[in-house]
Design a protein around this motif. Structure first.
Motif, short mmCIF file in Angstrom:
data_model
loop_
_atom_site.label_atom_id
_atom_site.label_comp_id
_atom_site.label_asym_id
_atom_site.label_seq_id
_atom_site.Cartn_x
_atom_site.Cartn_y
_atom_site.Cartn_z
N LEU A 1 3.64 44.53 19.91
CA LEU A 1 4.57 44.06 20.95
C LEU A 1 4.87 42.58 20.80
O LEU A 1 6.04 42.15 20.76
N ILE A 2 3.81 41.77 20.72
CA ILE A 2 3.98 40.32 20.63
C ILE A 2 4.73 39.94 19.36
O ILE A 2 5.69 39.15 19.37
N GLY A 3 4.29 40.51 18.23
CA GLY A 3 4.89 40.15 16.94
C GLY A 3 6.34 40.55 16.82
O GLY A 3 7.18 39.75 16.37
N ASN A 4 6.67 41.77 17.22
CA ASN A 4 8.05 42.23 17.07
C ASN A 4 8.99 41.54 18.06
O ASN A 4 10.15 41.26 17.72
N ILE A 5 8.50 41.25 19.28
CA ILE A 5 9.34 40.48 20.22
C ILE A 5 9.62 39.09 19.66
O ILE A 5 10.74 38.57 19.78
N ALA A 6 8.61 38.48 19.03
CA ALA A 6 8.81 37.16 18.43
C ALA A 6 9.85 37.22 17.32
O ALA A 6 10.73 36.35 17.21
N ILE A 7 9.79 38.26 16.47
CA ILE A 7 10.75 38.39 15.37
C ILE A 7 12.16 38.64 15.90
O ILE A 7 13.14 38.23 15.29
N ILE A 8 12.27 39.30 17.03
CA ILE A 8 13.59 39.52 17.63
C ILE A 8 14.16 38.22 18.20
O ILE A 8 15.34 37.91 18.01
N LEU A 9 13.32 37.44 18.86
CA LEU A 9 13.80 36.26 19.57
C LEU A 9 14.00 35.04 18.66
O LEU A 9 14.98 34.30 18.81
N VAL A 10 13.06 34.81 17.74
CA VAL A 10 13.11 33.58 16.93
C VAL A 10 14.41 33.45 16.15
O VAL A 10 15.07 32.40 16.21
N PRO A 11 14.87 34.47 15.38
CA PRO A 11 16.15 34.32 14.67
C PRO A 11 17.34 34.15 15.60
O PRO A 11 18.33 33.52 15.22
N LEU A 12 17.25 34.71 16.82
CA LEU A 12 18.36 34.55 17.77
C LEU A 12 18.45 33.12 18.29
O LEU A 12 19.55 32.62 18.55
N LEU A 13 17.30 32.46 18.43
CA LEU A 13 17.26 31.13 19.03
C LEU A 13 17.37 30.01 18.00
O LEU A 13 17.58 28.86 18.37
N ASP A 14 17.21 30.33 16.72
CA ASP A 14 17.28 29.31 15.66
C ASP A 14 18.51 29.55 14.80
O ASP A 14 18.62 30.57 14.12
N GLU A 15 19.44 28.60 14.81
CA GLU A 15 20.70 28.76 14.07
C GLU A 15 20.47 28.84 12.56
O GLU A 15 21.29 29.42 11.84
N ARG A 16 19.39 28.27 12.06
CA ARG A 16 19.13 28.29 10.62
C ARG A 16 18.79 29.69 10.12
O ARG A 16 18.82 29.94 8.90
N LEU A 17 18.45 30.60 11.01
CA LEU A 17 18.09 31.96 10.60
C LEU A 17 19.20 32.96 10.88
O LEU A 17 18.96 34.16 10.90
N GLN A 18 20.41 32.46 11.07
CA GLN A 18 21.55 33.35 11.32
C GLN A 18 22.14 33.82 10.00
O GLN A 18 23.28 33.53 9.66
N ILE A 19 21.36 34.56 9.22
CA ILE A 19 21.79 35.10 7.94
C ILE A 19 21.46 36.59 7.92
O ILE A 19 20.65 37.07 8.72
N PRO A 20 22.08 37.37 7.00
CA PRO A 20 21.87 38.83 6.99
C PRO A 20 20.42 39.25 6.91
O PRO A 20 20.02 40.23 7.56
N MET A 21 19.59 38.55 6.13
CA MET A 21 18.20 38.94 5.98
C MET A 21 17.50 39.04 7.34
O MET A 21 16.77 40.01 7.61
N TYR A 22 17.73 38.07 8.21
CA TYR A 22 17.06 38.06 9.52
C TYR A 22 17.76 38.98 10.52
O TYR A 22 17.15 39.43 11.49
N PHE A 23 19.04 39.27 10.28
CA PHE A 23 19.73 40.28 11.07
C PHE A 23 19.10 41.65 10.85
O PHE A 23 18.83 42.40 11.79
N PHE A 24 18.83 41.98 9.57
CA PHE A 24 18.17 43.25 9.26
C PHE A 24 16.73 43.25 9.75
O PHE A 24 16.23 44.26 10.25
#
Length: 313
Positions: free
Chosen positions: A44-67
């Motif tokens: 729960l903790i880990g997957n919620i973090a992976i969902i939120l972190v790329p959404l909140l950090d503009e540097r991770l707005q790439i296809p790899m983190y979308f998938f």
């Protein structure tokens, strides 16, 4: 014969099911429940973090983190579909069992396809870096994700219909932790060989085709990486793909072991352990593998923690 078969089917729809778990090993079941609860909390903790972190950090707005975000959503739903029912209640209604079966099959099939999509993304990033932005454009990524989800749910509806339409003649004790195809088929009082053959065929398509595409992608990736002259470049390229290959090996290895072999070739209890592995343990490992082995994710998480601490002050 038709009247008798209709009566058997009608009887099968009455009432719910009893999930037996490990009926002969009550102490082992208590230990497994504690371990599962621990893994579920981490998932729960880990997957919620992976969902939120790329959404909140503009540097991770790439296809790899979308998938990767889609994979985290899948894993979050995957474990939540199984664990709460398993820990709280040993009985489940017919409607609840149907919902659990359809959701489990849909998310599992979707994850198979999503892992293949992620391997293609890594292939383009390493083997066609100059064309990466053009090939992996947002519209193409959305279409691949939509195809994965649509195919996963279509496969689930088909396999669930085949499984649930088998007459059970009042049998209600499911020798498992949750409603899964092999366990439900064992309740049938009719010949299951034709249904098992059909389900096996669809399982081959859903499991082996993505595995084949993944192996082809990583074959090209390995060739491209070996041509890199810089040792640092080779290390970085292999590191980028290493986490994905670990996830693929764990998920597909256990899934193929469970679904692409005769039901009688393994013990019932061992089959339950394998199901727990790909249904709970692997979703827990995914965020740990991707976050601990991913430098960008760790740095983004640190930045968010610093910003949170700053605003609290």
């Amino acid at each position: 014969n038709w009247i008798n078969r209709k009566k058997m089917i009608n009887d099968s729809y009455f009432g719910g099911f009893i999930l037996l778990g490990f009926p002969g090993w009550p102490q082992l079941e208590m230990i497994i429940s504690g371990v599962v609860f621990f893994f579920y909390t981490i998932a729960l903790i880990g997957n919620i973090a992976i969902i939120l972190v790329p959404l909140l950090d503009e540097r991770l707005q790439i296809p790899m983190y979308f998938f990767l975000r889609n994979l985290a959503i899948l894993d979050l739903c995957y474990t939540t579909n199984i664990v709460p029912q398993m820990l709280v209640n040993k009985t489940i209604s017919y409607a609840g069992c149907v919902a659990q079966l359809i959701t489990f099959l849909a998310l599992g099939a979707t994850e198979c396809l999503l892992l293949a999509v992620m391997s293609f993304d890594r292939y383009v990033a390493i083997c066609r870096p100059l064309h990466y932005v053009v090939i992996m454009n947002p519209w193409f990524c959305l279409r691949m994700i939509a195809f994965s989800w649509f195919t996963g749910f279509s496969n689930s509806v088909l396999q669930s219909s085949l499984t649930l339409n088998m007459p059970r003649c009042g049998h209600q004790e499911v020798d498992h932790f949750f409603c899964e195809v092999p366990a439900l088929l064992k309740l049938s009082c009719a010949d299951t060989k034709p249904i098992v053959a059909e389900i096996f065929f669809f399982s081959v398509l859903i499991l082996l085709i993505p595995v084949t595409l993944i192996l082809i992608s990583y074959g090209f990736i390995a060739q491209a990486v070996l041509r890199i002259k810089s040792a640092e470049g080779r290390r970085k390229a292999f590191g980028t793909c290493g986490s994905h290959m670990v996830v693929v090996s764990l998920f597909f290895g256990t899934s193929i072991y469970m679904y692409l072999q005769p039901p009688s070739s393994t013990s019932k209890d061992w089959g339950k352990i394998v199901s727990l592995f790909y249904g709970i343990f692997t979703p827990m490992l995914n965020p740990l593998i991707y976050s601990l082995r991913n430098k960008d994710m760790k740095e983004a998480f640190k930045r968010l923690m610093l910003l949170t601490f700053y605003y609290k002050k």
